[in-house]
Design a protein around this motif. Structure first.
Motif, PDB file in Angstrom:
ATOM      1  N   PRO A 151       0.913  -1.031  -0.114  1.00 36.94           N
ATOM      2  CA  PRO A 151       0.126   0.051   0.006  1.00 36.94           C
ATOM      3  C   PRO A 151       0.909   1.291  -0.008  1.00 36.94           C
ATOM      4  O   PRO A 151       1.942   1.249   0.181  1.00 36.94           O
ATOM      5  N   VAL A 152       0.232   2.553  -0.210  1.00 37.86           N
ATOM      6  CA  VAL A 152       0.781   3.593  -0.126  1.00 37.86           C
ATOM      7  C   VAL A 152       0.456   3.970   1.383  1.00 37.86           C
ATOM      8  O   VAL A 152      -0.716   4.250   1.837  1.00 37.86           O
ATOM      9  N   LEU A 153       1.422   4.407   2.232  1.00 35.44           N
ATOM     10  CA  LEU A 153       1.260   4.669   3.614  1.00 35.44           C
ATOM     11  C   LEU A 153       1.459   6.288   3.801  1.00 35.44           C
ATOM     12  O   LEU A 153       2.234   7.041   3.088  1.00 35.44           O
ATOM     13  N   VAL A 154       0.803   7.198   4.608  1.00 35.51           N
ATOM     14  CA  VAL A 154       0.882   8.250   4.921  1.00 35.51           C
ATOM     15  C   VAL A 154       0.485   8.805   6.339  1.00 35.51           C
ATOM     16  O   VAL A 154      -0.568   8.147   7.024  1.00 35.51           O
ATOM     17  N   GLY A 155       1.428   9.505   7.069  1.00 36.57           N
ATOM     18  CA  GLY A 155       1.336   9.792   8.181  1.00 36.57           C
ATOM     19  C   GLY A 155       0.216  10.909   8.466  1.00 36.57           C
ATOM     20  O   GLY A 155       0.408  11.813   7.671  1.00 36.57           O
ATOM     21  N   LEU A 238       5.204   2.666  -0.778  1.00 36.99           N
ATOM     22  CA  LEU A 238       5.645   4.150  -0.790  1.00 36.99           C
ATOM     23  C   LEU A 238       5.074   4.672   0.632  1.00 36.99           C
ATOM     24  O   LEU A 238       4.128   4.346   1.249  1.00 36.99           O
ATOM     25  N   VAL A 239       5.797   5.414   1.146  1.00 37.76           N
ATOM     26  CA  VAL A 239       5.282   6.492   2.333  1.00 37.76           C
ATOM     27  C   VAL A 239       5.476   7.662   2.192  1.00 37.76           C
ATOM     28  O   VAL A 239       6.418   8.360   1.372  1.00 37.76           O
ATOM     29  N   LEU A 261      12.339   9.536   8.477  1.00 39.59           N
ATOM     30  CA  LEU A 261      11.661   8.666   7.288  1.00 39.59           C
ATOM     31  C   LEU A 261      12.531   8.692   6.200  1.00 39.59           C
ATOM     32  O   LEU A 261      12.776   7.672   5.345  1.00 39.59           O
ATOM     33  N   VAL A 262      12.867   9.985   5.687  1.00 41.98           N
ATOM     34  CA  VAL A 262      13.748  10.171   4.353  1.00 41.98           C
ATOM     35  C   VAL A 262      15.262   9.349   4.798  1.00 41.98           C
ATOM     36  O   VAL A 262      15.712   8.886   3.715  1.00 41.98           O
ATOM     37  N   GLN A 263      15.757   9.231   5.719  1.00 44.05           N
ATOM     38  CA  GLN A 263      16.743   8.691   6.075  1.00 44.05           C
ATOM     39  C   GLN A 263      16.847   7.322   6.342  1.00 44.05           C
ATOM     40  O   GLN A 263      17.565   6.513   6.003  1.00 44.05           O
ATOM     41  N   HIS A 264      15.682   6.724   6.860  1.00 45.79           N
ATOM     42  CA  HIS A 264      15.731   5.294   7.450  1.00 45.79           C
ATOM     43  C   HIS A 264      14.484   4.581   6.905  1.00 45.79           C
ATOM     44  O   HIS A 264      14.479   3.428   7.422  1.00 45.79           O
ATOM     45  N   ALA A 265      13.708   5.081   6.256  1.00 43.48           N
ATOM     46  CA  ALA A 265      12.330   4.168   5.520  1.00 43.48           C
ATOM     47  C   ALA A 265      12.891   2.927   4.805  1.00 43.48           C
ATOM     48  O   ALA A 265      13.704   2.868   4.372  1.00 43.48           O
ATOM     49  N   HIS A 266      11.990   2.027   5.002  1.00 45.68           N
ATOM     50  CA  HIS A 266      12.336   0.628   4.348  1.00 45.68           C
ATOM     51  C   HIS A 266      11.726   0.661   2.992  1.00 45.68           C
ATOM     52  O   HIS A 266      11.820  -0.331   2.127  1.00 45.68           O
ATOM     53  N   CYS A 267      11.285   1.730   2.363  1.00 45.07           N
ATOM     54  CA  CYS A 267      10.736   2.188   1.231  1.00 45.07           C
ATOM     55  C   CYS A 267      10.600   3.378   0.546  1.00 45.07           C
ATOM     56  O   CYS A 267      11.160   4.416   1.154  1.00 45.07           O
ATOM     57  N   PRO A 268      10.544   3.598  -0.786  1.00 44.51           N
ATOM     58  CA  PRO A 268      10.591   5.043  -1.118  1.00 44.51           C
ATOM     59  C   PRO A 268       9.823   6.137  -0.365  1.00 44.51           C
ATOM     60  O   PRO A 268       8.869   5.542   0.244  1.00 44.51           O
ATOM     61  N   VAL A 269      10.261   7.255  -0.116  1.00 45.53           N
ATOM     62  CA  VAL A 269       9.656   8.379   0.600  1.00 45.53           C
ATOM     63  C   VAL A 269       9.072   9.437  -0.150  1.00 45.53           C
ATOM     64  O   VAL A 269       9.941  10.061  -1.178  1.00 45.53           O
ATOM     65  N   LEU A 270       7.805   9.804  -0.224  1.00 46.51           N
ATOM     66  CA  LEU A 270       7.594  11.067  -1.178  1.00 46.51           C
ATOM     67  C   LEU A 270       7.245  12.203  -0.008  1.00 46.51           C
ATOM     68  O   LEU A 270       6.365  11.969   0.808  1.00 46.51           O
ATOM     69  N   VAL A 271       8.047  13.206  -0.180  1.00 43.21           N
ATOM     70  CA  VAL A 271       7.582  14.464   0.560  1.00 43.21           C
ATOM     71  C   VAL A 271       6.963  15.515  -0.211  1.00 43.21           C
ATOM     72  O   VAL A 271       7.415  15.647  -1.413  1.00 43.21           O
TER      73      VAL A 271
END
Length: 279
Positions: A151-155, A238-239, A261-271
């Motif tokens: 899935p696409v995750l979002v905080g 994606l997160v 998250l940008v530094q340590h996430a386990h999947c690509p990160v969209l800012v």
């Protein structure tokens, strides 16, 4: 205006994987892809030291051949994709920030040439994720294939930045035909009723803008949101994060949770960034 997807390419393995992610993003958006190589050092190296040697160095043949190889490879694997490749006289970070003014999306690897092993996202990535004028996709882990499942995750935390992130996450999930998972990390002493209302409001907004989109909510419990969201990213394709959530310092353009998250996430990160005015 047909804004392109822009990716920074320096020939490093990380940037080549980023270029592949960018090609897929361009196809999903029906946008052209621009491969950009900023060929001056981020601190100005490459600019003549002698004041009598006026002007800016010429683009290098080696970089030009590298860009041509990358473009040819992408065209071979993504038929119909419109690709433009060019060198820009500027530091890579400043170049991508400037390109973002006219871009649909900027994509970059988590570490390029010259990155120290202990620095998971170098100065270029930090500069672009904080100052871009459009959304920024950071490809993590650095050299793994594109994740196609998950899935696409979002905080979600109720901040204005998180609201923008939810909207851009819903757009991305709809493009990918993936599930959208809204995640809120409830810290000790936080009101449970408020958490439920927060997630319900975000789910209604995401579902309302994208009828038919599969939207679920997830409440996590932790002392620190960063650790919980990083762990949750193991299951995602994606997160998506905002630039700064609740309690962020005014001088910090990228908040601590987003930075982690940008530094340590386990999947690509969209800012998530709002789109600036092209010029």
């Amino acid at each position: 205006m047909n804004r392109p997807v822009v990716v920074g390419v320096d020939g490093s393995p990380s940037s080549l994987v980023a270029a592949d992610h960018a090609a897929r993003a361009a196809v999903l958006r029906s946008r052209p892809l621009h491969l950009v190589h900023g060929y001056l050092h981020a601190l100005g190296y490459g600019v003549p030291i002698n004041p009598y040697e006026l002007g800016i160095p010429e683009p290098s043949d080696e970089a030009e051949k590298m860009l041509e190889r990358v473009a040819a490879d992408l065209l071979g694997r993504w038929p119909g994709l419109a690709v433009e490749a060019r060198q820009v006289a500027g530091g890579p970070g400043a170049t991508l920030v400037e390109e973002s003014r006219r871009a649909e999306l900027v994509v970059l690897g988590s570490r390029g040439h010259g990155g120290f092993a202990g620095l998971l996202l170098g100065s270029v990535g930090t500069q672009v994720t904080a100052h871009a004028h459009c959304p920024v996709l950071v490809v993590r882990p650095a050299e793994e294939p594109i994740p196609v499942d998950g899935p696409v995750l979002v905080g979600v935390d109720g901040s204005e930045a998180a609201e923008l992130a939810v909207g851009q996450a819903a757009d991305e999930a709809a493009r990918r035909r993936a599930e959208l998972v809204l995640v809120h990390v409830r810290v000790p002493d936080e009101d449970a009723g408020g958490t439920a209302a927060l997630l319900d409001t975000a789910a209604a907004a995401a579902g309302g803008s994208h009828p038919g989109l599969a939207v679920t909510t997830r409440e996590l419990h932790a002392d620190k949101p960063e650790a919980a969201l990083i762990d949750a990213s193991r299951d995602g394709a994606l997160v998506v994060v905002g630039t700064r959530g609740r309690g962020g310092f005014a001088g910090m353009l990228l908040g601590s949770v987003s930075q982690s998250l940008v530094q340590h996430a386990h999947c690509p990160v969209l800012v998530a960034h709002p789109y600036g005015h092209a010029r």
